[in-house]
Scaffold this active site. Structure first.
Site, PDB file in Angstrom:
ATOM      1  N   LEU A  25      44.316  40.694  44.073  1.00  0.00           N
ATOM      2  CA  LEU A  25      44.916  40.380  42.913  1.00  0.00           C
ATOM      3  C   LEU A  25      44.964  41.686  42.430  1.00  0.00           C
ATOM      4  CD1 LEU A  25      43.390  37.206  41.115  1.00  0.00           C
ATOM      5  CD2 LEU A  25      45.226  37.510  42.504  1.00  0.00           C
ATOM      6  N   GLY A  29      37.880  47.937  37.023  1.00  0.00           N
ATOM      7  CA  GLY A  29      36.582  49.733  36.749  1.00  0.00           C
ATOM      8  C   GLY A  29      35.679  49.428  37.811  1.00  0.00           C
ATOM      9  N   LYS A  48      35.282  39.010  42.873  1.00  0.00           N
ATOM     10  CA  LYS A  48      34.968  40.729  42.390  1.00  0.00           C
ATOM     11  C   LYS A  48      34.199  41.300  43.476  1.00  0.00           C
ATOM     12  CE  LYS A  48      35.477  43.139  38.561  1.00  0.00           C
ATOM     13  NZ  LYS A  48      35.439  43.039  37.312  1.00  0.00           N
ATOM     14  N   ASP A 142      34.489  46.623  25.877  1.00  0.00           N
ATOM     15  CA  ASP A 142      36.416  47.044  27.132  1.00  0.00           C
ATOM     16  C   ASP A 142      37.397  46.116  26.751  1.00  0.00           C
ATOM     17  OD1 ASP A 142      38.108  48.935  28.544  1.00  0.00           O
ATOM     18  OD2 ASP A 142      37.742  47.122  30.714  1.00  0.00           O
TER      19      ASP A 142
END
Length: 342
Positions: A25, A29, A48, A142
């Protein structure tokens, strides 16, 4: 058979524990994000996989585990849910909810700046999720449009805060910085930035809770609608008309044949929506495509499909669509692009 090299990125079809990779996808970071299938529960998730260089750092690994557990403990509809985390074949990973409709940054790039009421509603939802994180002892650090994932449900949109990858333990200063970042987020999705009234709301907030409540109070009496909100009243009236005729009236036109006999099924539904519900050509064509694609020429008229049909029509009424002559399945499916945390 040799063990997989953890430095090589997973490829479609690879297994990482019980998770089968479907497609990549994007890159965040801390690592790459994949659409994967949990083979145990047979559901899609966002997986992830942490960059090996970061996974090799003992302090980073400790922090990763601590923050994954903290995020998993959050109970908010406006924070992407963490299902699990762990390590398989030397690959450190985190598994989260797969949010299907892309991120806020992509949405604004595609459809343009948001109407103020709609923008305030979305940021209030993000603030609600952030408030839950602050109560759990996490700051985000963030907050930006690409870390806000969207889920469209008819004319409603749910915003979920994602990617706590550089989150840290709570501190008063960083909590305040998160709140300031929410104000920047609001300004980034508005055509002319934060106006005087909204600036006063943002400036008065000392916490995410206060900003959430302030934005919701400000939005009282204002229609928080998606892009195209200036036409909201006209489209709302049209929507009521559609609800009255879409099953009975359009079905009658299709059953009766007549002048529309030489048209294809989508064109016949579109013409009926234009003639009986007063829809413009673009909205009628969009709605006809969705209806016929999902349920066929006859199946969509069954009573059990009524809510789905109305939701499809409502989506085309509220959301700006491309030119009617150029609508394609890919464009109509704009809001079904899987996305995971960035």
């Amino acid at each position: 058979m040799p063990a997989p090299d953890r430095r090589d990125p997973p490829a479609p079809g690879d297994l990482l524990g019980p998770y089968r990779i479907v497609r990549r996808l994007g890159q965040g970071g801390m690592g790459a994000v994949y659409d994967a299938v949990d083979t145990t529960l047979d559901r899609h998730v966002a997986l992830k996989v942490i960059t090996p260089a970061l996974a090799d750092d003992p302090q980073m690994r400790e922090r990763f585990v601590r923050e994954a557990r903290a995020q998993a403990s959050l109970d908010s509809p406006h924070v992407v849910q963490v299902f699990s985390h762990g390590e398989v074949d030397g690959r450190l990973h985190i598994v989260t909810q797969l949010v299907p409709d892309g991120d806020l940054g992509r949405f604004v790039r595609r459809h343009g700046p948001l109407e103020p009421g709609f923008a305030a509603d979305l940021v209030a939802q993000v603030a609600d999720g952030l408030a839950a994180a602050h109560r759990a002892g996490l700051v985000h650090r963030d907050i930006k449009a690409s870390n806000v994932l969207l889920r469209h449900r008819g004319t409603d949109t749910v915003a979920q805060l994602a990617d706590f990858g550089i989150a840290d333990a709570w501190s008063a200063g960083e909590m305040a910085a998160d709140v300031v970042a929410l104000g920047r987020l609001l300004g980034s999705v508005l055509a002319d930035g934060v106006g005087r009234e909204l600036a006063a709301v943002v400036g008065a907030a000392r916490s995410a809770d206060e900003l959430r409540d302030g934005l919701r109070s400000w939005g009282t009496g204002r229609r928080s609608v998606p892009p195209g909100g200036r036409r909201g009243r006209r489209r709302l009236v049209a929507g009521v008309a559609v609800a009255a005729v879409v099953v009975v009236g359009v079905g009658g036109v299709l059953a009766g044949g007549g002048a529309s006999d030489d048209l294809g099924p989508e064109a016949r539904v579109a013409r009926a929506l234009q003639q009986q519900a007063g829809l413009d050509d673009t909205s009628a064509t969009c709605a006809a495509h969705r209806i016929v694609e999902r349920h066929g020429v006859e199946g969509w008229r069954r009573p059990e499909h009524r809510d789905d049909v109305l939701a499809a029509v409502a989506a085309c009424l509220w959301w700006p669509q491309p030119s009617a002559s150029r609508i394609s399945p890919r464009i109509v499916a704009t809001y079904k692009e899987p996305s995971g945390p960035r």
